[in-house]
Design an enzyme around this catalytic site. Structure first.
Site, PDB file in Angstrom:
ATOM      1  N   GLY A  11       0.848  -1.195   0.000  1.00 57.19           N
ATOM      2  CA  GLY A  11       0.000   0.000   0.000  1.00 57.19           C
ATOM      3  C   GLY A  11       0.885   1.248   0.000  1.00 57.19           C
ATOM      4  N   LEU A  13       1.583   3.654   2.351  1.00 63.96           N
ATOM      5  CA  LEU A  13       2.531   3.847   3.458  1.00 63.96           C
ATOM      6  C   LEU A  13       3.588   2.739   3.458  1.00 63.96           C
ATOM      7  CD1 LEU A  13       3.371   5.381   6.005  1.00 63.96           C
ATOM      8  CD2 LEU A  13       1.719   4.007   7.297  1.00 63.96           C
ATOM      9  N   THR A 103      -6.999   6.843  11.858  1.00 65.45           N
ATOM     10  CA  THR A 103      -7.419   7.929  10.973  1.00 65.45           C
ATOM     11  C   THR A 103      -8.173   9.068  11.670  1.00 65.45           C
ATOM     12  OG1 THR A 103      -8.902   8.377   9.077  1.00 65.45           O
ATOM     13  CG2 THR A 103      -9.495   6.546  10.470  1.00 65.45           C
ATOM     14  N   ASP A 104      -8.107  10.238  11.052  1.00 66.63           N
ATOM     15  CA  ASP A 104      -8.916  11.394  11.486  1.00 66.63           C
ATOM     16  C   ASP A 104     -10.416  11.102  11.358  1.00 66.63           C
ATOM     17  OD1 ASP A 104      -8.459  11.243   8.688  1.00 66.63           O
ATOM     18  OD2 ASP A 104      -8.982  13.355   8.402  1.00 66.63           O
ATOM     19  N   TYR A 127     -16.205   3.434   7.273  1.00 67.15           N
ATOM     20  CA  TYR A 127     -14.738   3.330   7.333  1.00 67.15           C
ATOM     21  C   TYR A 127     -14.251   3.788   8.708  1.00 67.15           C
ATOM     22  CZ  TYR A 127      -9.893   4.909   6.774  1.00 67.15           C
ATOM     23  OH  TYR A 127      -8.551   5.148   6.972  1.00 67.15           O
ATOM     24  N   LYS A 131     -12.471   1.530  11.660  1.00 67.61           N
ATOM     25  CA  LYS A 131     -11.118   1.869  12.160  1.00 67.61           C
ATOM     26  C   LYS A 131     -11.156   2.081  13.678  1.00 67.61           C
ATOM     27  CE  LYS A 131      -7.743   2.680  10.147  1.00 67.61           C
ATOM     28  NZ  LYS A 131      -6.590   1.795   9.793  1.00 67.61           N
TER      29      LYS A 131
HETATM   30  N1  NDP Z   1      -4.849   6.994   2.835  1.00 71.05           N
HETATM   31  C1  NDP Z   1      -5.183   7.927   3.740  1.00 71.05           C
HETATM   32  O1  NDP Z   1      -5.544   9.064   3.398  1.00 71.05           O
HETATM   33  C2  NDP Z   1      -5.119   7.630   5.193  1.00 71.05           C
HETATM   34  C3  NDP Z   1      -4.821   6.373   5.649  1.00 71.05           C
HETATM   35  N2  NDP Z   1      -4.811   6.123   6.993  1.00 71.05           N
HETATM   36  C4  NDP Z   1      -4.466   4.797   7.484  1.00 71.05           C
HETATM   37  O2  NDP Z   1      -3.084   4.598   7.180  1.00 71.05           O
HETATM   38  C5  NDP Z   1      -2.847   3.229   6.908  1.00 71.05           C
HETATM   39  C6  NDP Z   1      -2.119   3.100   5.594  1.00 71.05           C
HETATM   40  O3  NDP Z   1      -2.940   3.665   4.574  1.00 71.05           O
HETATM   41  P1  NDP Z   1      -2.510   3.659   3.035  1.00 71.05           P
HETATM   42  O4  NDP Z   1      -1.146   3.103   2.874  1.00 71.05           O
HETATM   43  O5  NDP Z   1      -2.845   4.983   2.482  1.00 71.05           O
HETATM   44  O6  NDP Z   1      -3.570   2.606   2.479  1.00 71.05           O
HETATM   45  P2  NDP Z   1      -3.516   1.734   1.149  1.00 71.05           P
HETATM   46  O7  NDP Z   1      -4.941   1.425   0.794  1.00 71.05           O
HETATM   47  O8  NDP Z   1      -2.641   2.350   0.133  1.00 71.05           O
HETATM   48  O9  NDP Z   1      -2.794   0.393   1.645  1.00 71.05           O
HETATM   49  C7  NDP Z   1      -3.430  -0.541   2.442  1.00 71.05           C
HETATM   50  C8  NDP Z   1      -2.813  -1.890   2.143  1.00 71.05           C
HETATM   51  O10 NDP Z   1      -3.463  -2.860   2.969  1.00 71.05           O
HETATM   52  C9  NDP Z   1      -3.607  -4.026   2.206  1.00 71.05           C
HETATM   53  N3  NDP Z   1      -4.656  -4.896   2.734  1.00 71.05           N
HETATM   54  C10 NDP Z   1      -6.004  -4.796   2.566  1.00 71.05           C
HETATM   55  N4  NDP Z   1      -6.624  -5.819   3.172  1.00 71.05           N
HETATM   56  C11 NDP Z   1      -5.636  -6.579   3.738  1.00 71.05           C
HETATM   57  C12 NDP Z   1      -5.629  -7.776   4.482  1.00 71.05           C
HETATM   58  N5  NDP Z   1      -6.759  -8.430   4.774  1.00 71.05           N
HETATM   59  N6  NDP Z   1      -4.438  -8.269   4.893  1.00 71.05           N
HETATM   60  C13 NDP Z   1      -3.281  -7.645   4.592  1.00 71.05           C
HETATM   61  N7  NDP Z   1      -3.224  -6.524   3.877  1.00 71.05           N
HETATM   62  C14 NDP Z   1      -4.397  -5.986   3.459  1.00 71.05           C
HETATM   63  C15 NDP Z   1      -3.932  -3.544   0.807  1.00 71.05           C
HETATM   64  O11 NDP Z   1      -3.637  -4.574  -0.109  1.00 71.05           O
HETATM   65  P3  NDP Z   1      -4.497  -4.750  -1.448  1.00 71.05           P
HETATM   66  O12 NDP Z   1      -4.237  -3.519  -2.228  1.00 71.05           O
HETATM   67  O13 NDP Z   1      -3.963  -5.993  -2.037  1.00 71.05           O
HETATM   68  O14 NDP Z   1      -5.925  -4.838  -0.986  1.00 71.05           O
HETATM   69  C16 NDP Z   1      -2.975  -2.355   0.689  1.00 71.05           C
HETATM   70  O15 NDP Z   1      -1.747  -2.772   0.156  1.00 71.05           O
HETATM   71  C17 NDP Z   1      -4.219   2.552   6.983  1.00 71.05           C
HETATM   72  O16 NDP Z   1      -4.385   2.010   8.260  1.00 71.05           O
HETATM   73  C18 NDP Z   1      -5.197   3.680   6.799  1.00 71.05           C
HETATM   74  O17 NDP Z   1      -6.442   3.423   7.415  1.00 71.05           O
HETATM   75  C19 NDP Z   1      -5.073   7.087   7.924  1.00 71.05           C
HETATM   76  C20 NDP Z   1      -5.374   8.351   7.523  1.00 71.05           C
HETATM   77  C21 NDP Z   1      -5.389   8.744   6.110  1.00 71.05           C
HETATM   78  C1  TDO Z   2     -11.110  13.321  -6.585  1.00 69.12           C
HETATM   79  C2  TDO Z   2     -12.010  14.388  -6.010  1.00 69.12           C
HETATM   80  C3  TDO Z   2     -12.423  14.311  -4.672  1.00 69.12           C
HETATM   81  N1  TDO Z   2     -13.231  15.278  -4.172  1.00 69.12           N
HETATM   82  C4  TDO Z   2     -13.634  15.227  -2.763  1.00 69.12           C
HETATM   83  C5  TDO Z   2     -14.210  13.921  -2.228  1.00 69.12           C
HETATM   84  C6  TDO Z   2     -13.786  13.954  -0.794  1.00 69.12           C
HETATM   85  O1  TDO Z   2     -14.708  14.715  -0.032  1.00 69.12           O
HETATM   86  C7  TDO Z   2     -12.448  14.669  -0.826  1.00 69.12           C
HETATM   87  C8  TDO Z   2     -11.241  13.784  -0.810  1.00 69.12           C
HETATM   88  O2  TDO Z   2     -11.357  12.737  -1.747  1.00 69.12           O
HETATM   89  P1  TDO Z   2     -10.786  11.322  -1.411  1.00 69.12           P
HETATM   90  O3  TDO Z   2     -11.402  10.367  -2.371  1.00 69.12           O
HETATM   91  O4  TDO Z   2      -9.308  11.386  -1.308  1.00 69.12           O
HETATM   92  O5  TDO Z   2     -11.450  11.176   0.048  1.00 69.12           O
HETATM   93  P2  TDO Z   2     -11.373  10.170   1.170  1.00 69.12           P
HETATM   94  O6  TDO Z   2     -11.275   8.807   0.597  1.00 69.12           O
HETATM   95  O7  TDO Z   2     -12.493  10.509   2.044  1.00 69.12           O
HETATM   96  O8  TDO Z   2      -9.964  10.435   1.941  1.00 69.12           O
HETATM   97  C9  TDO Z   2      -9.803   9.827   3.186  1.00 69.12           C
HETATM   98  O9  TDO Z   2      -9.224   8.545   3.025  1.00 69.12           O
HETATM   99  C10 TDO Z   2      -9.197   7.805   4.221  1.00 69.12           C
HETATM  100  C11 TDO Z   2      -8.500   6.474   3.920  1.00 69.12           C
HETATM  101  C12 TDO Z   2      -8.668   8.533   5.385  1.00 69.12           C
HETATM  102  O10 TDO Z   2      -8.277   7.920   6.378  1.00 69.12           O
HETATM  103  C13 TDO Z   2      -8.858  10.015   5.441  1.00 69.12           C
HETATM  104  O11 TDO Z   2      -7.856  10.647   6.221  1.00 69.12           O
HETATM  105  C14 TDO Z   2      -8.932  10.671   4.090  1.00 69.12           C
HETATM  106  O12 TDO Z   2      -7.669  10.794   3.486  1.00 69.12           O
HETATM  107  O13 TDO Z   2     -12.450  15.445  -2.019  1.00 69.12           O
HETATM  108  C15 TDO Z   2     -13.634  16.368  -4.918  1.00 69.12           C
HETATM  109  O14 TDO Z   2     -14.357  17.271  -4.427  1.00 69.12           O
HETATM  110  N2  TDO Z   2     -13.232  16.439  -6.222  1.00 69.12           N
HETATM  111  C16 TDO Z   2     -12.439  15.493  -6.813  1.00 69.12           C
HETATM  112  O15 TDO Z   2     -12.118  15.592  -8.049  1.00 69.12           O
END
Ligand code: NDP
Ligand code: TDO
Length: 256
Positions: A11, A13, A103-104, A127, A131
């Site tokens: 993923g 991170l 997450t926030d 979601y 979490k």
């Molecule tokens: N993205 C964001 O904006 C934010 C993320 N977070 C948290 O940060 C962390 C990292 O997020 P991020 O890297 O962006 O997320 P991603 O979605 O990029 O990565 C998550 C990874 O988890 C894997 N995964 C899903 N299901 C399973 C499972 N059952 N067993 C093992 N692996 C699994 C996915 O694999 P696959 O692709 O194969 O499904 C993917 O590689 C998460 O806990 C997320 O909730 C917090 C705040 C904001």
């Molecule tokens: C792509 C796009 C999104 N949006 C809006 C939808 C949403 O309200 C916001 C952000 O879009 P996203 O699809 O990134 O939203 P979202 O998936 O809600 O992002 C969240 O993901 C999870 C995993 C977290 O943990 C959070 O911290 C946060 O990052 O912007 C627009 O208004 N225009 C656009 O073109």
């Protein structure tokens, strides 16, 4: 030498961690993708830990599709709550410190000020609820844990707001972006660095908030992305009050 397991390694991170950890010779980091280690598979986890001797597990595995989680919550709970519970149980048994990312979106967004670790979570979407349940399982099961809540993660890896906006802009699409949410965009590379420093300093307990320390709306963030890539003159960016989405999201999720 500290031995570290990273789950969900492919993923966003996870990939940031893969980029930086090779230069830390005091860490032996084992990366496992979802295919190599599924956190919902209790026997698979057990097998990894029995051989692993891990000092730390950084859980980057999660179900992060916020829209889809609302439509099919079961899969979000299976990974974000039950999967995390499995990890907490096995970490406890093998005396491994769990560093978990949350997450926030555990907050309802109704506060007028930034959320601190003392604020009581009250998620408003599936979601966020899944979490929060994951956090609760860890707290109930473990003593040796660190839960790091972060927000609006972006990086060069995978699908995130940054890469989505950039892709649309480079394809010449006009953008319409909501200014109805306030939060802290956080570069996942910075979080990865913070995590590695924590491992080295052995400083890992309780709940924390980690962000890049500035807040804005998604609209402001999109504007910043366009400016950074000198696309602000070629792409039209419109403020959107009614961006079509299936899910409620917190209006204010600034973390302090
Ligand atoms: N993205 C964001 O904006 C934010 C993320 N977070 C948290 O940060 C962390 C990292 O997020 P991020 O890297 O962006 O997320 P991603 O979605 O990029 O990565 C998550 C990874 O988890 C894997 N995964 C899903 N299901 C399973 C499972 N059952 N067993 C093992 N692996 C699994 C996915 O694999 P696959 O692709 O194969 O499904 C993917 O590689 C998460 O806990 C997320 O909730 C917090 C705040 C904001
Ligand atoms: C792509 C796009 C999104 N949006 C809006 C939808 C949403 O309200 C916001 C952000 O879009 P996203 O699809 O990134 O939203 P979202 O998936 O809600 O992002 C969240 O993901 C999870 C995993 C977290 O943990 C959070 O911290 C946060 O990052 O912007 C627009 O208004 N225009 C656009 O073109």
């Amino acid at each position: 030498m500290k031995k570290v397991l990273v789950t969900g390694a492919n993923g966003q991170l996870g990939q940031c961690l893969q980029k930086i950890t090779p230069s830390y010779k005091e860490l032996n980091v084992i990366f496992k993708s979802s295919k190599e280690l599924d956190i919902t598979d209790i026997l698979g986890i057990e097998e990894a830990f029995v051989k692993g001797n891990f000092n730390y597990c950084i859980n980057c595995a999660a179900y992060t599709n916020v829209e889809q989680a609302e439509k099919t919550p079961d899969i979000a709970y299976k990974v974000n709550a039950e999967g995390v519970k499995n990890l907490a149980n096995v970490c406890k048994r093998y005396n491994t410190t769990l560093i978990h990312i949350s997450t926030d979106y555990v907050f309802d967004g109704e506060k007028d000020e930034p959320y601190t670790v003392k604020d009581v979570p009250n998620p408003i979407n599936e979601y966020g609820k899944s979490k929060l349940l994951g956090e609760k399982h860890i707290q109930e099961i473990m003593d040796n844990y660190c839960i790091i809540r972060t927000s609006w993660l972006y990086s060069e890896f995978g699908k995130n707001f940054y890469t989505t906006i950039l892709k649309k802009a480079k394809a010449g699409e006009n953008l319409s972006v909501t200014d109805e949410q306030l939060g802290c965009p956080t570069n996942a590379n910075n979080l990865a660095l913070y995590l590695v420093e924590k491992l080295i300093q052995n400083n890992n307990f309780g709940i924390e908030h980690f962000t890049d320390d500035y807040s804005c709306t998604w609209f402001d963030f999109a504007k910043k992305i366009l400016i950074e890539h000198e696309l602000e003159k070629t792409v039209q960016l419109r403020r959107d009050k009614n961006y079509r989405t299936f899910v409620r999201r917190p209006v204010n999720s600034v973390l302090l």
